[in-house]
Design a protein around this motif. Structure first.
Motif, mmCIF file in Angstrom:
data_model
loop_
_atom_site.group_PDB
_atom_site.id
_atom_site.type_symbol
_atom_site.label_atom_id
_atom_site.label_comp_id
_atom_site.label_asym_id
_atom_site.label_seq_id
_atom_site.Cartn_x
_atom_site.Cartn_y
_atom_site.Cartn_z
ATOM 1 N N PHE A 1 29.629 13.900 17.174
ATOM 2 C CA PHE A 1 28.579 12.940 17.516
ATOM 3 C C PHE A 1 28.482 11.958 16.439
ATOM 4 C CE2 PHE A 1 26.609 16.896 19.139
ATOM 5 C CZ PHE A 1 25.817 16.475 20.332
ATOM 6 N N VAL A 2 28.425 10.651 16.899
ATOM 7 C CA VAL A 2 28.600 9.476 16.114
ATOM 8 C C VAL A 2 27.345 8.785 16.035
ATOM 9 C CG1 VAL A 2 29.951 7.207 15.526
ATOM 10 C CG2 VAL A 2 31.085 9.313 16.527
ATOM 11 N N THR A 3 26.633 8.390 14.936
ATOM 12 C CA THR A 3 25.382 7.728 15.141
ATOM 13 C C THR A 3 25.340 6.366 14.730
ATOM 14 O OG1 THR A 3 24.546 9.708 14.046
ATOM 15 C CG2 THR A 3 23.124 7.876 13.823
ATOM 16 N N VAL A 4 24.755 5.447 15.451
ATOM 17 C CA VAL A 4 24.575 4.143 15.447
ATOM 18 C C VAL A 4 23.639 3.521 14.034
ATOM 19 C CG1 VAL A 4 23.988 1.879 16.368
ATOM 20 C CG2 VAL A 4 24.935 3.567 17.879
ATOM 21 N N GLY A 5 24.330 2.908 13.346
ATOM 22 C CA GLY A 5 23.654 2.536 12.248
ATOM 23 C C GLY A 5 23.934 3.400 11.137
#
Length: 914
Positions: A703-707
């Motif tokens: 999982f890669v989170t924006v921000g």
């Protein structure tokens, strides 16, 4: 060209006579040589399409199977003859023979060259043998030459014996013609010694025929029918059926050879051995019965014999099939029916009828024979009736083979190739007869000699009459039409069979992708259209795949491309498939289909439908005919926005020479989260923001989170209130999980006994940090010791694989026969705590607590069990809600909330209460 009998040297005087005999034979030799040259050119003109640089590209699908098994057999045998002849796979004689040739020519590296040229060599030899067979049957070398030319240009034969079409068919054609020729020679043999020699040769040929293909008994059947018919005609003509007995003995000898090869070398199966033994027994019994009737004088009436034969055969067949006392016959018939039915339902073009399928009753025969079959049929009918009337066994033998394979081809067009050599004989007879009728040839030009058969003699009668001026031109036009139609059809057929440059390039691209990432079967299996499945899987997986079968593609490809859920197809196949190939030839019309989303839109959103995130473009042809995609877990880009808002994501992508923009959209949940799975690494633009996805993220499904979220790594909370989507969000610790199998409901996530929520990683407790794990669930039905094992041992949350709770590697909360159980540890000696039954369907809250010294189990606010433990806990690699990490014990019920804190607690901390 004149067709006259060649005088023997003894019929002439001195050197002048010998020279004259040679001179008269020279036109025939030149004509046959020309026919063989035509055959060679027709089968090898596609040389450039087969030999492409250092790569040999075979025609169609099956040749890759033979290359695969022969290369492995050569490597396994290592030049040892004893090991080389032992082979228990399909088509044993053919595989062993080709393996021997490859070994003699230098080893495994010669396999492509040998396999490419083998069908051409065998095809040209078969053309030469058809000249011999036609000449023997009609006593006319002119008919033989025309038959050879006809076979040289018959599309059904050319395609199956073309350069690079390396399967069992080419060898089958050869042994069929050799067998028919031996039968004709056997009936023409004047001496016992010659008859014995020919019978021995027939024995070997029949054994080889049966051992060269898994359904070889079907190819030996017309020989058996011809032997019985020959014996009937001998008896009807008041000839003793000695030749029939010799031929029947050949069947017995061949059956013994097949059985010996099965026992010594593992060739074929017991079913094939028994089936051929049964066929041999039927032939022997039939001929012996006829011989006995002949000796008693009963069967001397031709009319009675011919009238009674169909009735007797029909009665015997009916009794054998339906009477329990004839179980072997019933089993043989059933096995044959199953073989034809299973092959018919594969969707392979060769399994439809010659006059059925999409081509229809006219175009079907034209596509395989041009006009030749239509020309041969009247001649076949006339010759068959003449042979029965005059007891001409030679013609009857060829007619039997022709009628048998014509009937077989009407069931499945795969037998058109087997039919083609015998059709060619009657094409030769028809054209020569037509030439005589039109005056192109006179009786003296086409004399058959005193030994001519009844058919050829009757054909001469048609030549009587006066020469018509229009005859030569009409005949020439007919021949030209036949040649043009056959040549045009075979060119189309070969072009259709050849792999395109795009398919070859796609295979190379997938192979390079697999090598670069160390992928081996099944991680690199290629799911593709049936016609190219062996090509792709040989090129990509030859070193690792256990067998080169197209069965998986046959069972799943059509469903895959027509499905309206590419994500569901990914989860269904990702453990067995590494690549998927789409083609413009195999398409699904709906814009929602997986085919449209991949082949037309390359995984991007379009036409009002969502894109897909588990398919990474590996190759795209310039003409749009072929696309190849790798199946990847994909990185999951997550972020927050206003509830029910559309979020756009895009990335410029370049694959080879093709550049495009991969574009996706997502709608946030009711609590303001969104998630998009993406297959490519790079820097994505997400509604004005950017997020970078690495190759590792894509490969591991991270999982890669924006921000820049402020996650707390010692805490996780899955409220399971997203209401839709394939992600269970953890807004506290960022430990988001993939949902695969469960279904969202108003109360939470409904687990139906398949799949769970898979969280990559997760907090790992220690004695210093402690652990508080709380699960809220409901709807667990009654579970007892009589329930199936997966139901008895369901898991609610686990960071461990299946096994005893006392050997837990990690931590877990689950069910044993309806009672709640918790455990944590590092293998044997793990701590386990047990509580009351919770399989009453009511809501329950269960907490597993560890303060570093004591493990406690709390059910609905009350401590129900505790045990001391101060040891180590296996680090968390994967956490699963609703199953074990190995997917063995799925939960059946609704989970509404899961909380996890690394905190030393002896009672549920804040937020974990009931």
């Amino acid at each position: 060209m004149q067709d006259v009998p060649t005088p023997l040297p003894s019929e002439t005087t001195g050197r002048v006579g010998v020279a004259l005999a040679h001179a008269r034979a020279r036109p025939v030799v030149v004509s046959v040589a020309a026919a063989l040259l035509v055959a060679l050119l027709a089968r090898s003109y596609i040389y450039a399409g087969i030999f492409r640089g250092d790569t040999v590209v075979f025609l169609a699908n099956d040749p890759y199977f033979y290359r695969f098994v022969i290369e492995r057999h050569v490597a396994t045998a290592g030049g040892d003859l004893a090991l080389l002849v032992r082979y228990d796979g399909r088509d044993p004689f053919l595989v062993v023979a080709l393996t021997l040739v490859v070994t003699l020519l230098g080893g495994v590296d010669q396999t492509p060259l040998v396999l490419a040229w083998y069908p051409v060599v065998v095809g040209v030899v078969t053309v030469a043998l058809v000249f011999v067979l036609a000449t023997l049957v009609t006593s006319s070398r002119l008919v033989g030459v025309v038959a050879a030319v006809a076979l040289a240009l018959t599309p059904a034969h050319v395609v199956r014996t073309a350069l690079g079409f390396s399967d069992h068919h080419a060898a089958d054609f050869l042994w069929l013609v050799v067998g028919a020729t031996l039968l004709v020679l056997l009936w023409q043999a004047a001496s016992t010694r010659r008859r014995v020699t020919l019978a021995f040769a027939l024995t070997v040929v029949l054994a080889v025929q049966v051992s060269s293909w898994e359904a070889g008994v079907m190819l030996a059947l017309p020989a058996g029918l011809a032997v019985v018919l020959g014996a009937v005609l001998d008896v009807a003509a008041d000839r003793r059926p000695r030749t029939g007995l010799s031929a029947a003995a050949s069947f017995v000898g061949a059956a013994l050879l097949v059985a010996a090869a099965f026992a010594w070398f593992g060739w074929q199966t017991l079913g094939v051995v028994l089936a051929f033994g049964l066929l041999a027994a039927c032939v022997v019994l039939s001929v012996v019965a006829l011989a006995a009737l002949d000796a008693s004088g009963i069967a001397a009436r031709l009319s009675l014999g011919l009238a009674a034969l169909p009735v007797v055969v029909g009665l015997v067949a009916a009794v054998a099939v339906f009477d329990e006392r004839f179980a072997p016959v019933r089993s043989l018939v059933a096995a044959g029916a199953v073989f034809l039915e299973e092959s018919r339902t594969t969707g392979i073009a060769e399994t439809v009828s010659l006059v059925g399928g999409p081509l229809g009753p006219l175009t079907g025969p034209l596509s395989l024979f041009g006009l030749l079959l239509f020309l041969a049929l009247p001649s076949l009918l006339r010759a068959s009736l003449a042979a029965l009337r005059t007891s001409d066994v030679g013609v009857a033998v060829v007619a039997t083979y022709t009628w048998y394979f014509l009937a077989s081809a009407l069931v499945q067009r795969r037998f058109a190739g087997e039919l083609s050599p015998f059709v060619a004989v009657f094409v030769g007879l028809a054209l020569v007869s037509l030439a005589r009728r039109t005056g192109v040839l006179s009786v003296s030009d086409s004399s058959t000699g005193a030994a001519g058969s009844a058919v050829s003699r009757s054909a001469l009668v048609a030549a009587r009459g006066r020469f018509r001026r229009s005859g030569p031109s009409a005949f020439s036009v007919l021949v030209a039409v036949l040649v043009v139609t056959s040549s045009g059809v075979l060119a189309v057929k070969l072009n259709q069979s050849a792999a395109t440059d795009a398919e070859v390039d796609a295979a190379a691209a997938m192979r390079a992708y697999a090598v670069d990432r160390d992928l081996v079967y099944p991680e690199s299996y290629v799911l593709s259209p049936l016609g190219t499945n062996r090509l792709f899987n040989y090129e990509v997986n030859a070193d690792s795949i256990p067998e080169l079968s197209y069965r998986y593609a046959e069972a799943h490809y059509a469903t895959f491309v027509h499905s309206d859920s590419p994500e569901r197809q990914y989860w269904r196949h990702h453990e067995q498939v590494g690549f998927v190939v789409t083609s413009h030839d195999v398409r699904a019309g709906s814009p929602a289909s997986t085919w449209a989303r991949l082949h037309q839109r390359l995984g991007s959103r379009g036409d009002g439908f969502e894109g897909t995130g588990h398919y990474r473009l590996v190759y795209a042809s310039d003409d749009g005919s072929v696309r190849a995609f790798a199946l990847v877990p994909g990185a999951v880009v997550v972020g927050r926005a206003a509830a029910d808002e559309r979020v756009s994501l895009s990335l410029p992508v370049t694959v080879g020479d093709r550049s495009f923009v991969y574009a996706r959209e997502a709608t946030t949940t009711a609590v303001g989260w969104y998630a998009v799975t993406v297959p490519y690494p790079g820097t994505y633009t997400v509604d004005g923001q950017t997020v970078t996805v690495s190759e590792t993220d894509v490969r591991d499904g991270r999982f890669v989170t924006v921000g820049a979220p402020a996650y707390t790594p010692t805490t996780a909370h899955w409220s399971l209130d997203a209401a839709d989507g394939d992600v269970a969000f953890d807004p506290v610790g960022g430990y988001h999980g993939r949902v695969s199998g469960p279904v969202w409901t108003d109360d939470g996530l409904w687990f139906r006994g398949t799949g769970g929520v898979v969280v990559p990683g997760g907090p790992t407790p220690t004695a210093e940090t402690g652990l508080a794990l709380t699960v809220r669930f409901a709807g667990l039905d009654d579970v007892s010791r009589d329930s199936p094992e997966p139901t008895r041992y369901q898991r609610l949350v686990a960071s461990a694989p299946s096994g005893r709770y006392t050997t837990t590697d990690g931590y877990q909360v689950g069910i044993v026969d309806g009672r709640i159980v918790g455990a944590l540890g590092d293998g044997p000696g793990a701590a386990d705590v047990r509580g009351p039954a919770v399989d009453d369907g009511a809501p329950h809250t269960v907490s597993l607590l560890w303060d570093g010294e004591v493990v406690r189990l709390v059910v609905d606010g009350a401590v129900v069990d505790e045990t001391p433990y101060a040891g180590r806990v296996t680090p968390t690699a994967t956490l699963v809600i609703g199953d074990t990490t190995d997917g063995r014990y799925p939960f059946r019920g609704v989970v509404t909330d899961v909380r996890l804190d690394l905190v030393r607690a002896s009672e549920p901390p804040e937020g974990h209460e009931t």
